[in-house]
Design an enzyme around this catalytic site. Structure first.
Site, mmCIF file in Angstrom:
data_model
loop_
_atom_site.group_PDB
_atom_site.id
_atom_site.type_symbol
_atom_site.label_atom_id
_atom_site.label_comp_id
_atom_site.label_asym_id
_atom_site.label_seq_id
_atom_site.Cartn_x
_atom_site.Cartn_y
_atom_site.Cartn_z
ATOM 1 N N LYS A 72 0.859 -1.187 0.000
ATOM 2 C CA LYS A 72 0.000 0.000 0.000
ATOM 3 C C LYS A 72 0.893 1.233 0.000
ATOM 4 O O LYS A 72 1.935 1.245 0.683
ATOM 5 C CB LYS A 72 -0.876 -0.036 1.261
ATOM 6 N N SER A 147 -9.688 1.255 2.683
ATOM 7 C CA SER A 147 -8.853 2.080 1.845
ATOM 8 C C SER A 147 -7.754 1.296 1.121
ATOM 9 O O SER A 147 -7.183 1.793 0.166
ATOM 10 C CB SER A 147 -8.205 3.184 2.683
ATOM 11 N N SER A 171 -9.764 -1.043 6.930
ATOM 12 C CA SER A 171 -9.211 -0.929 5.585
ATOM 13 C C SER A 171 -8.454 -2.135 5.048
ATOM 14 O O SER A 171 -8.136 -2.168 3.856
ATOM 15 C CB SER A 171 -8.306 0.292 5.504
HETATM 16 N N1 GLN Z 1 -13.355 3.631 6.251
HETATM 17 C C1 GLN Z 1 -12.699 4.051 7.441
HETATM 18 C C2 GLN Z 1 -12.277 5.493 7.328
HETATM 19 O O1 GLN Z 1 -12.467 6.068 6.287
HETATM 20 C C3 GLN Z 1 -11.528 3.158 7.743
HETATM 21 C C4 GLN Z 1 -10.322 3.465 6.972
HETATM 22 C C5 GLN Z 1 -9.099 2.689 7.362
HETATM 23 O O2 GLN Z 1 -9.185 1.648 8.028
HETATM 24 N N2 GLN Z 1 -7.940 3.222 6.998
HETATM 25 O O3 GLN Z 1 -11.769 6.062 8.246
#
Ligand code: GLN
Length: 475
Positions: A72, A147, A171
């Site tokens: 990532k 994400s 994510s």
């Molecule tokens: N969807 C969640 C957010 O937007 C989790 C994102 C993540 O785990 N990085 O904060």
């Protein structure tokens, strides 16, 4: 292409790393799902040649030796552009390696490139990025999840055997679930965060996205060493669990108690609910006891999370000011303050700016007790709910998401609904527990699955339960 089988083929000299990498590069070059932000083809070919020489001389030195993987773009990589999926770091080339890239490269992993993500990890669909949305590998009209969407898509499409993602509120688990893969978020503190671009520091944790629980365990063995460069990294013994998983027979689930909340299952879309009920039946058939448990404060988790995560993000992202890092608006800024304002306004995307504003507000004098402090109290209650539940069970079974993958563009129509979709993953981060997403079933061509939540620092046990389930299903 999975880690475990590729490793054994490399060991038996049935395949070379160069062959694995060439095959993966073909898929990566097509980039049909827009998974990659930066492809490191030359580096991958060189690393594969080196791996082949080493393997032919002494055999593979680890599960990951000669195996293609992606990172990532939140993981810092020396000499390789690291963008965090943001315009503000568009040209940022770090001068050092973070913990994750260093450990996997020491183990002999072959880096294919840096994959897309929602900007600074903020999102659930991998659409919040100037690099364009990532597509679902089975149907481009849908999202791959976020994400860590580029991570999941790169593994599902075959341009990497595994990928490292980060999970602040789901994510790793959500995109894995949407793409029919395994996603593992370890206990907070189990994996060093050194060299991982921060979103919400008390929630962020790195982990693998793989084709199987066994593969996730193969990766975990190389990223669980104590790291003095992260003060929140807990002095725990290095994980060594693959050989134990190899020995697990189906009887493993017999004396286990699996907790679940009927309320959570009933709240899911029918297609997800059916697959959750079928998965529970498998646990039951294998002799596990099922126990309906109560987690009364989890309904407040999304509200608490969006205060805590955005508060932490607002301070973490203060360093991107157009002076120290990345993008600077040089053209029209009149003075220092104007440079800050214009660089941040133009450099950050809309979702990130929105969250910085919310986080700054919740931390501001006069409001802190009302918002941030309240959210921390709720967080404690959620932790206590889990502690009580774990007196009655060995692992908790839960949905990852109430639906299958969303359509592209859907998240923009109803952002609050999108935030609520993290209801089942977020509590796990708030309580710092390990969470394992496991694929199980399909609906209209899109994967479904479930999540197992484990006790704090009992990541190994969680992987064992997950692997036992997977072994029954795969036969
Ligand atoms: N969807 C969640 C957010 O937007 C989790 C994102 C993540 O785990 N990085 O904060």
């Amino acid at each position: 292409m999975n880690i475990y089988d590729s490793h054994s083929a490399l060991k038996k000299k049935k395949i070379s790393s160069l062959e694995l990498i060439t095959e993966a590069l073909k898929k990566a070059h097509q980039n049909k799902n827009n998974s990659f932000i930066s492809l490191t083809s030359d580096l991958a070919l060189n690393q594969a040649r080196t791996a082949d020489e080493e393997i032919s001389a002494r055999g593979p030195r680890s599960w990951l030796h000669g195996i293609p993987y992606s990172l990532k773009d939140l993981f810092i990589t020396k000499g390789i552009r690291t963008t965090a999926g943001s315009k503000i770091l568009f040209n940022y080339v770090p001068p050092y390696d973070g913990f994750i890239s260093k450990k996997i490269s020491n183990a002999g992993g072959v880096l294919m490139g840096k994959v897309s993500c929602d900007e600074f990890g903020m999102g659930s669909t991998n659409e919040n990025t100037p690099f364009g949305p990532v597509h679902h590998p089975l149907n481009p009209e849908f999202v791959a999840g976020g994400s860590s969407g580029g991570s999941a898509a790169s593994v599902a499409e075959g341009s990497a055997a595994f990928s490292m993602g980060t999970d602040t509120g789901g994510s790793i688990r959500l995109p894995a679930n949407f793409c029919g893969l395994v996603g593992f978020k370890p206990t907070y503190g189990r994996v060093s965060r050194y060299g991982q671009i921060a979103y919400g520091s008390s929630l962020d944790q790195a982990g693998p996205i793989t084709h199987s629980v066994l593969d996730a365990a193969c990766v975990m063995e190389f990223i669980t060493e104590k790291d003095l460069l992260d003060v929140t990294n807990v002095a725990n013994k290095k994980m060594s669990v693959v050989h134990e998983l190899e020995k697990i027979k189906s009887g493993y689930l017999k004396d286990k108690t699996i907790g679940f909340s009927q309320e959570f299952i009933d709240a899911c879309d029918p297609e997800v609910r059916n697959s959750l009920n079928d998965a529970l039946k498998i646990f039951e058939n294998e002799g596990a006891k099922l126990k309906n448990i109560s987690l009364p404060h989890l309904k407040y988790s999304v509200a608490a999370y969006y205060l805590i995560a955005t508060s932490e993000a607002s301070t973490n992202l203060a360093r991107y000011d157009g002076i120290h890092f990345g993008f600077r608006d040089k053209m029209s800024s009149k003075n220092l303050e104007d440079t800050y304002i214009r660089s941040r306004t133009l450099g950050f995307g809309e979702e990130v700016r929105k969250r910085i504003i919310l986080g700054t507000f919740s931390l501001s004098a006069g409001y802190q007790d009302q918002y941030f402090a309240q959210a921390c109290k709720v967080r404690r209650k959620i932790y206590e709910d889990f502690t009580t539940a774990f007196f009655q069970c060995d692992a908790i079974f839960s949905p990852v998401c109430a639906s299958v993958a969303f359509k592209q563009g859907e998240s923009k129509q109803d952002p609050i609904k999108m935030y609520m979709n993290d209801l089942y993953t977020i509590p796990v981060n708030l309580a710092g527990l390990p969470g394992l997403a496991i694929p199980f079933g399909h609906h209209k061509g899109l994967p479904t699955g479930f999540q197992l939540i484990g006790k704090s620092f009992q990541d190994e046990e969680l992987l064992k339960i997950g692997h036992a389930f997977e072994s029954v299903v795969k036969g």
